[in-house]
Design a protein around this motif. Sequence first.
Motif, PDB file in Angstrom:
ATOM      1  N   ILE A 308       0.865  -1.190   0.000  1.00 40.02           N
ATOM      2  CA  ILE A 308       0.000   0.000   0.000  1.00 40.02           C
ATOM      3  C   ILE A 308       0.899   1.236   0.000  1.00 40.02           C
ATOM      4  O   ILE A 308       1.197   1.812   1.060  1.00 40.02           O
ATOM      5  N   PRO A 309       1.384   1.651  -1.142  1.00 44.14           N
ATOM      6  CA  PRO A 309       2.341   2.765  -1.202  1.00 44.14           C
ATOM      7  C   PRO A 309       1.776   4.082  -0.679  1.00 44.14           C
ATOM      8  O   PRO A 309       2.523   4.911  -0.170  1.00 44.14           O
ATOM      9  N   VAL A 310       0.449   4.297  -0.799  1.00 41.54           N
ATOM     10  CA  VAL A 310      -0.141   5.556  -0.332  1.00 41.54           C
ATOM     11  C   VAL A 310       0.032   5.696   1.182  1.00 41.54           C
ATOM     12  O   VAL A 310       0.363   6.780   1.686  1.00 41.54           O
ATOM     13  N   VAL A 311      -0.178   4.623   1.900  1.00 39.16           N
ATOM     14  CA  VAL A 311      -0.027   4.663   3.351  1.00 39.16           C
ATOM     15  C   VAL A 311       1.436   4.916   3.729  1.00 39.16           C
ATOM     16  O   VAL A 311       1.735   5.738   4.610  1.00 39.16           O
ATOM     17  N   ARG A 312       2.331   4.234   3.066  1.00 34.22           N
ATOM     18  CA  ARG A 312       3.751   4.437   3.351  1.00 34.22           C
ATOM     19  C   ARG A 312       4.175   5.870   3.023  1.00 34.22           C
ATOM     20  O   ARG A 312       4.930   6.492   3.774  1.00 34.22           O
ATOM     21  N   LYS A 313       3.659   6.395   1.937  1.00 27.77           N
ATOM     22  CA  LYS A 313       3.997   7.767   1.548  1.00 27.77           C
ATOM     23  C   LYS A 313       3.478   8.774   2.570  1.00 27.77           C
ATOM     24  O   LYS A 313       4.169   9.734   2.929  1.00 27.77           O
ATOM     25  N   PHE A 314       2.279   8.543   3.065  1.00 29.83           N
ATOM     26  CA  PHE A 314       1.707   9.449   4.061  1.00 29.83           C
ATOM     27  C   PHE A 314       2.517   9.427   5.352  1.00 29.83           C
ATOM     28  O   PHE A 314       2.829  10.477   5.933  1.00 29.83           O
ATOM     29  N   LEU A 315       2.857   8.249   5.811  1.00 30.97           N
ATOM     30  CA  LEU A 315       3.603   8.134   7.065  1.00 30.97           C
ATOM     31  C   LEU A 315       4.978   8.791   6.974  1.00 30.97           C
ATOM     32  O   LEU A 315       5.405   9.507   7.891  1.00 30.97           O
ATOM     33  N   VAL A 316       5.650   8.577   5.869  1.00 32.53           N
ATOM     34  CA  VAL A 316       6.989   9.145   5.707  1.00 32.53           C
ATOM     35  C   VAL A 316       6.926  10.660   5.592  1.00 32.53           C
ATOM     36  O   VAL A 316       7.695  11.393   6.245  1.00 32.53           O
ATOM     37  N   ARG A 317       5.980  11.163   4.782  1.00 24.24           N
ATOM     38  CA  ARG A 317       5.871  12.618   4.612  1.00 24.24           C
ATOM     39  C   ARG A 317       5.430  13.301   5.912  1.00 24.24           C
ATOM     40  O   ARG A 317       5.941  14.368   6.251  1.00 24.24           O
ATOM     41  N   LEU A 318       4.524  12.685   6.617  1.00 20.32           N
ATOM     42  CA  LEU A 318       4.071  13.257   7.881  1.00 20.32           C
ATOM     43  C   LEU A 318       5.210  13.330   8.884  1.00 20.32           C
ATOM     44  O   LEU A 318       5.419  14.357   9.557  1.00 20.32           O
ATOM     45  N   GLN A 319       5.947  12.242   8.973  1.00 19.68           N
ATOM     46  CA  GLN A 319       7.078  12.217   9.897  1.00 19.68           C
ATOM     47  C   GLN A 319       8.128  13.256   9.505  1.00 19.68           C
ATOM     48  O   GLN A 319       8.692  13.940  10.363  1.00 19.68           O
ATOM     49  N   HIS A 320       8.329  13.404   8.223  1.00 26.01           N
ATOM     50  CA  HIS A 320       9.332  14.359   7.748  1.00 26.01           C
ATOM     51  C   HIS A 320       8.870  15.801   7.954  1.00 26.01           C
ATOM     52  O   HIS A 320       9.679  16.679   8.290  1.00 26.01           O
ATOM     53  N   LEU A 321       7.579  16.054   7.761  1.00 23.85           N
ATOM     54  CA  LEU A 321       7.054  17.403   7.967  1.00 23.85           C
ATOM     55  C   LEU A 321       7.155  17.826   9.433  1.00 23.85           C
ATOM     56  O   LEU A 321       7.357  18.999   9.743  1.00 23.85           O
ATOM     57  N   ILE A 322       7.002  16.869  10.323  1.00 22.09           N
ATOM     58  CA  ILE A 322       7.170  17.178  11.746  1.00 22.09           C
ATOM     59  C   ILE A 322       8.634  17.493  12.051  1.00 22.09           C
ATOM     60  O   ILE A 322       8.951  18.364  12.881  1.00 22.09           O
ATOM     61  N   GLU A 323       9.526  16.820  11.364  1.00 20.41           N
ATOM     62  CA  GLU A 323      10.958  17.007  11.627  1.00 20.41           C
ATOM     63  C   GLU A 323      11.491  18.327  11.072  1.00 20.41           C
ATOM     64  O   GLU A 323      12.396  18.937  11.674  1.00 20.41           O
ATOM     65  N   ILE A 324      10.936  18.804   9.950  1.00 18.26           N
ATOM     66  CA  ILE A 324      11.479  19.974   9.250  1.00 18.26           C
ATOM     67  C   ILE A 324      11.593  21.206  10.151  1.00 18.26           C
ATOM     68  O   ILE A 324      12.661  21.842  10.201  1.00 18.26           O
ATOM     69  N   PRO A 325      10.535  21.623  10.871  1.00 21.71           N
ATOM     70  CA  PRO A 325      10.673  22.845  11.683  1.00 21.71           C
ATOM     71  C   PRO A 325      11.732  22.724  12.777  1.00 21.71           C
ATOM     72  O   PRO A 325      12.451  23.692  13.047  1.00 21.71           O
ATOM     73  N   PHE A 326      11.861  21.570  13.404  1.00 29.19           N
ATOM     74  CA  PHE A 326      12.873  21.413  14.447  1.00 29.19           C
ATOM     75  C   PHE A 326      14.286  21.411  13.851  1.00 29.19           C
ATOM     76  O   PHE A 326      15.221  21.935  14.459  1.00 29.19           O
ATOM     77  N   ALA A 327      14.406  20.845  12.661  1.00 30.89           N
ATOM     78  CA  ALA A 327      15.707  20.878  11.991  1.00 30.89           C
ATOM     79  C   ALA A 327      16.081  22.316  11.623  1.00 30.89           C
ATOM     80  O   ALA A 327      17.249  22.713  11.727  1.00 30.89           O
ATOM     81  N   PHE A 328      15.086  23.105  11.198  1.00 33.11           N
ATOM     82  CA  PHE A 328      15.341  24.508  10.859  1.00 33.11           C
ATOM     83  C   PHE A 328      15.753  25.295  12.105  1.00 33.11           C
ATOM     84  O   PHE A 328      16.711  26.067  12.080  1.00 33.11           O
ATOM     85  N   LEU A 329      15.034  25.094  13.209  1.00 29.69           N
ATOM     86  CA  LEU A 329      15.367  25.797  14.447  1.00 29.69           C
ATOM     87  C   LEU A 329      16.754  25.406  14.952  1.00 29.69           C
ATOM     88  O   LEU A 329      17.512  26.257  15.444  1.00 29.69           O
ATOM     89  N   ASN A 330      17.080  24.150  14.833  1.00 29.32           N
ATOM     90  CA  ASN A 330      18.395  23.692  15.290  1.00 29.32           C
ATOM     91  C   ASN A 330      19.512  24.260  14.438  1.00 29.32           C
ATOM     92  O   ASN A 330      20.620  24.522  14.926  1.00 29.32           O
ATOM     93  N   LYS A 331      19.218  24.481  13.157  1.00 32.82           N
ATOM     94  CA  LYS A 331      20.220  25.058  12.264  1.00 32.82           C
ATOM     95  C   LYS A 331      20.421  26.541  12.561  1.00 32.82           C
ATOM     96  O   LYS A 331      21.546  27.046  12.522  1.00 32.82           O
TER      97      LYS A 331
END
Length: 602
Positions: A308-331
């Motif tokens: 089910i690639p749609v589910v895998r794509k959603f989980l990965v993108r969601l996890q990555h979107l949560i990570e992006i702001p913290f990575a930006f703040l840390n930078k």
Amino acid sequence: MGFIFGFLKRLIKCTLYFVIFAAIIVLIPNLPPYTKFTSIKLEPTLPLVGPLALNNALNNPEVLYKGKLLGPEAFHIYNGELYTSLATGEIVKISPGGHVTFVTKIGQPCASLTQEHICGRPLGFAINEKTNQLYIADAYHGIWKVDLKTDKKQLLVSPRVAIEGRLPMLFNSIALADNGDFYWTDSSSDFQLKDGAYSVLTDPSGRLFYYNAAKNESKVLLDDLWFANGVAISPDKQFVVASETSRFRIIKYYISGPKKGKSEVFAAGLPGTPDNIQVLPDGSGFLVALYSTFDDEHPLVSRPISQIPVVRKFLVRLQHLIEIPFAFLNKQSPHIVFEEIVYHLGHFKSIGGLLWDRSGLLQLDWNGNVVAAYYSENEKVPHISDAVVFKDKLYLGAPHKQDFIAAVPVPPLLKKAFASADKQVPKPKVAPTTQQAKVDPPKPKVEKVVKEQPKAQELPKPKPTPTPKPTQAPTTPKPVEKKPVTSTTTAPKATPPPPKVQPKPAEAKPAAAKQPEPKPLTPAPNKPKAEAPTHQRKAEPKKPEIVIQKPVNVDPKPDKGKPAPQQIPIKEDIPSDTAKPSKETLKVITKGGPTEIPNPGV
């Protein structure tokens, strides 16, 4: 009734909002991570019966080296010592006595595990026992060759150089060939280890490589492996096997023979995630670690959603979107809190809670058949990345939180497979024993006559007849200076600096003592009392222990106030019941006088 209707209405509304939110995340183009998501069909899992039946063979482990190491990932035995790679970036060795010693490190010093991209993370390594060279596959820094004697490091495969159009991002395991070449795996071309959680949900991008040492280049053998992991070479050098962790199987690639260049599935449907591979010493097959296992009652989340690639794509993108702001703040404003959040969101630790705390080992033959399976349901060892038999115990390693090495009794089949390796451990100890035997022979040598240096002129008196002067022997009750006799015209043996002589009247004698052969004597001790000039030449008894032990204990440092003598007087206590010297001891004296009587104790 109205309450139930209102609850259902809110539930439908929340579901609708979630679907809209998920659709936005999935359908919006160019959202990171930039990778593919397709349907992947997996082989059915083998039933847990027969050799795969559950057991508790690895339960109740003994905890060793607690707090002395963290995250032992892989093992290798070399020269009777156990080498292992750690989560902190080091390679260490464990001696049979239990000492943990640092061997080498590829990365740089860092503050914590959240900076493992700086520290380095050696996931796999191998040792060339002929050249004493260590080959390390560091997840971030590439593949290095390290001289175990000098710690000289050489980069063989760089993470900054693309191989056939793609950069290797996650160096994992390595297997050495006899000619210095090696096979190695790159788990992902899309993510580093700190983002490894994404690699198990995205499409496979791992590869198997062959490194040609003569050309210093790597060639891709297999592509699109779903998290390529452990690698091993068959004993007959016909093929290489590599584990696909996220596909729960082991793939085979032929490197010689009629099928050279072809690949096939070696073992599929494994009841766990295969990790490192150890070739069994008896050549009967290999041992593969199952980092985590599963069954129908404890399924693995990633397995049912693989198609089910749609589910895998959603989980990965969601996890990555949560990570992006913290990575930006840390930078923008580095802080340990932001760093920890970014590290745990993408790292394998983030999905550790989704895995069942049961791990295991599989013993396979070279046809891919399961010979035996061993499981651990102990919370002390929830995961296993590698295993090896050492000191009559089965050592279990695991990355991440494990700050010890677990040890359990060796199962019978594994004990038999590792028996040949155990026989090889004592071999290095043979060398010291033979060397000691070579040192002993000088002791039983017969001693020669000795003479004090000031009265060297009086040597011609005794004649070649084997009778020493009985009148002068009593004058020396016990102390006897033991020195090689020289010719009548020369003082006994002198070393290059001749002027240094203790007795005043003998100052001119050492100058003429450059005739003796250059064989050096034992270093000069503190000079005994000056009564020695009255001594005559006396034959020593044939007791080697009296003669040999004294030169060994001589203090080489002379008295500061006196010049060091060129001859080395030796005091000996001769018991009153000692037999008279034999006649053979004086046979060395000729009419012209010997140049030197060799001292076997030197």
